[in-house]
Design an enzyme around this catalytic site. Structure first.
Site, PDB file in Angstrom:
ATOM      1  N   ASP A 142       0.851  -1.200   0.000  1.00  0.00           N
ATOM      2  CA  ASP A 142       0.000   0.000   0.000  1.00  0.00           C
ATOM      3  C   ASP A 142       0.883   1.245   0.000  1.00  0.00           C
ATOM      4  OD1 ASP A 142       0.789  -0.793   2.682  1.00  0.00           O
ATOM      5  OD2 ASP A 142      -0.528   0.784   3.458  1.00  0.00           O
TER       6      ASP A 142
ATOM      7  N   GLU B 178       0.134  -0.929   5.899  1.00  0.00           N
ATOM      8  CA  GLU B 178       1.215  -0.403   6.743  1.00  0.00           C
ATOM      9  C   GLU B 178       1.030   1.085   6.951  1.00  0.00           C
ATOM     10  OE1 GLU B 178       5.027   1.360   7.906  1.00  0.00           O
ATOM     11  OE2 GLU B 178       3.882   1.780   6.106  1.00  0.00           O
TER      12      GLU B 178
HETATM   13 ZN   LIG Z   1       6.753   2.081   4.351  1.00  0.00          ZN
END
Ligand SMILES: [Zn+2]
Length: 478
Positions: A90, A153
């Site tokens: 992501d 994340e």
């Molecule tokens: Zn990162």
């Protein structure tokens, strides 16, 4: 040292590495609540990026597994032990002002420019190609190697948390999601609230203040616990002093201290504005906290009883107390550095709650229970109670652990540079692994373009990182 020339092997695959990285970066893998579905908990873009990464691994001959779209893994090698490589697919939203389209992944002046180029899709592809090299050379391995691809994340880390609920924890591993040479230790991170309700204050049974010059009506500073507030505003109701006298005293304070601010009168109230300098809460001594600076001025006035308690505690324990000295929680660690305290948010409302939100980062050699109890005790004097909003414990791998020493040696062999190891006050993905370090991709001296417009990775650095990761995977898994 192996006889393999890792850089040469990487260069043989350079065109394919660059092209595949570009394709990967062309997928807009931003969190998208609109397209969330079963199997795509963070939306279609991220789902596509996960499929892409798993696809490249599968084509290389790895076995893959999708953990309900929260994460996926790809594995090769054999043996009991498992080497983990943890990265994320992501990216943060692109924002405005790019020189080239953020998902075009064009090459400009030797750099691939795209959202995710350095954080973390570029290095993810470097690590996958590194594994491809090890596999294609047919080198014997005594351990399994597993890529774990996280998918949020950049938001809540639900990906790794969900993944490790059911999947095997690697024996050891690294994340290519920070800096070279190697980050082996990360401070404990806490977000804490100290809250006093009107009722809890009243239960203290403080006598009414005498000779009150002004009543504190409200105060507000800061929005985020991990930033130093650059704006603060307080409203006072004049009592023993008139508005003009308060305003004049404030102007004199600003003149004397060199701080920036202004004062207004509104409907018989005095409104004080203070400006500070915002920096990351990791090192609050580098900024100017508008909130505690304003409180430091308020301390010169004789306030109502609740206002006086609020301002008194804050001035004593929080103003310029970047290391918790006055609280008695200061602790320095030769390896990991000092405990740091940032007062990120301050709120006061005469009819509602009074609140301090703190971001405290601490080294592994002092226990959370120890310092948090002292903090709670100090503020309980003013009927504040401590709430823990977030707590990540310190993370540290022994500097003599083979994971650390092997990666240090590999880095030095590949770059010719000494591989000093780093302790930080922030958090990397490395802490998701029981025994995990951050290893690259940003080389020393390179500006960090992560999360910025025109994010990029130098093609040369992508190649160099791939060679380093290839040797690292082999050395750890051989
Ligand atoms: Zn990162």
């Amino acid at each position: 040292m192996t006889s393999v020339n890792w850089l040469e092997e990487t260069n043989k695959r350079k065109e394919e590495l660059i092209a595949t990285t570009q394709q990967f970066l062309q997928i807009k893998s931003v969190l998208d609540p609109e397209s969330v579905r079963e199997g795509a908990p963070f939306g279609e873009g991220i789902r596509q990026a996960l499929d892409f990464a798993l696809g490249v691994c599968e084509k290389a001959g790895m076995t893959t597994k999708d953990v309900r779209g929260y994460a996926g893994h790809a594995e090769f090698g054999q043996g009991e032990e498992l080497i983990g490589i943890l990265s994320h697919v992501d990216v943060v939203p692109e924002g405005d002002g790019w020189s080239t389209p953020p998902y075009a992944a064009e090459i400009v002046d030797g750099r691939i420019v795209a959202r995710g180029a350095i954080d973390d899709k570029g290095p993810t592809m470097a690590a996958i190609f590194a594994a491809k090299i090890v596999m294609e050379l047919g080198l014997p391995l005594s351990k399994r190697v597993r890529f774990i691809f996280g998918t949020d994340e950049e938001s809540s880390w639900q990906c790794v948390n969900t993944y490790f609920e059911t999947e095997e924890m690697p024996t050891m591993g690294f994340t290519p999601d920070a800096d070279f040479p190697l980050i082996y230790a990360e401070k404990g991170l806490t977000d804490l609230s100290l809250r006093q309700t009107l009722e809890s204050f009243q239960s203290l049974g403080k006598p009414a203040a005498e000779n009150v010059e002004a009543k504190l009506v409200s105060l507000q500073a800061g929005l985020r616990m991990n930033m130093v507030p650059d704006k603060a505003i307080a409203t006072l109701a004049p009592i023993g002093l008139n508005s003009e006298a308060i305003a004049q005293s404030y102007r004199q304070h600003l003149d004397a201290t060199g701080l920036k601010g202004k004062v207004e009168e509104q409907d018989g109230l005095v409104v004080l504005h203070m400006e500070g300098v915002s920096v990351h809460g990791m090192d609050p001594s580098k900024g100017v906290n508008a909130g505690t600076e304003l409180i430091h001025f308020l301390r010169t006035l004789s306030l109502d009883e609740r206002g006086a308690v609020f301002v008194g505690l804050a001035d004593r324990y929080l103003h310029k107390q970047y290391y918790g000295e006055a609280l008695g929680i200061a602790h320095d660690d030769a390896e990991m550095g000092a405990l740091t305290l940032n007062t990120g948010v301050i709120e006061y409302d005469e009819k509602q709650d009074a609140l301090f939100r703190l971001n405290i980062r601490y080294p592994h050699s002092v226990a959370f229970e120890k310092w948090s109890a002292i903090l709670a005790e100090r503020f309980s004097e003013g009927a504040f109670s401590l709430e823990v909003a977030e707590h990540l414990t310190p993370h540290r791998v022994d500097p003599n652990h083979p994971l650390v020493t092997t990666l240090q040696r590999v880095y030095t062999e590949q770059t010719g540079e000494e591989a000093g190891i780093i302790a930080i006050g922030g958090a990397t993905y490395g802490r998701s692994l029981d025994v995990g370090v951050a290893f690259g991709p940003l080389f020393p001296g390179r500006p960090d373009s992560a999360h910025q417009r025109d994010e990029y990775i130098f093609v040369d650095d992508l190649i160099k990182a791939t060679a380093i990761y290839a040797q690292a995977i082999y050395e750890l898994a051989k």
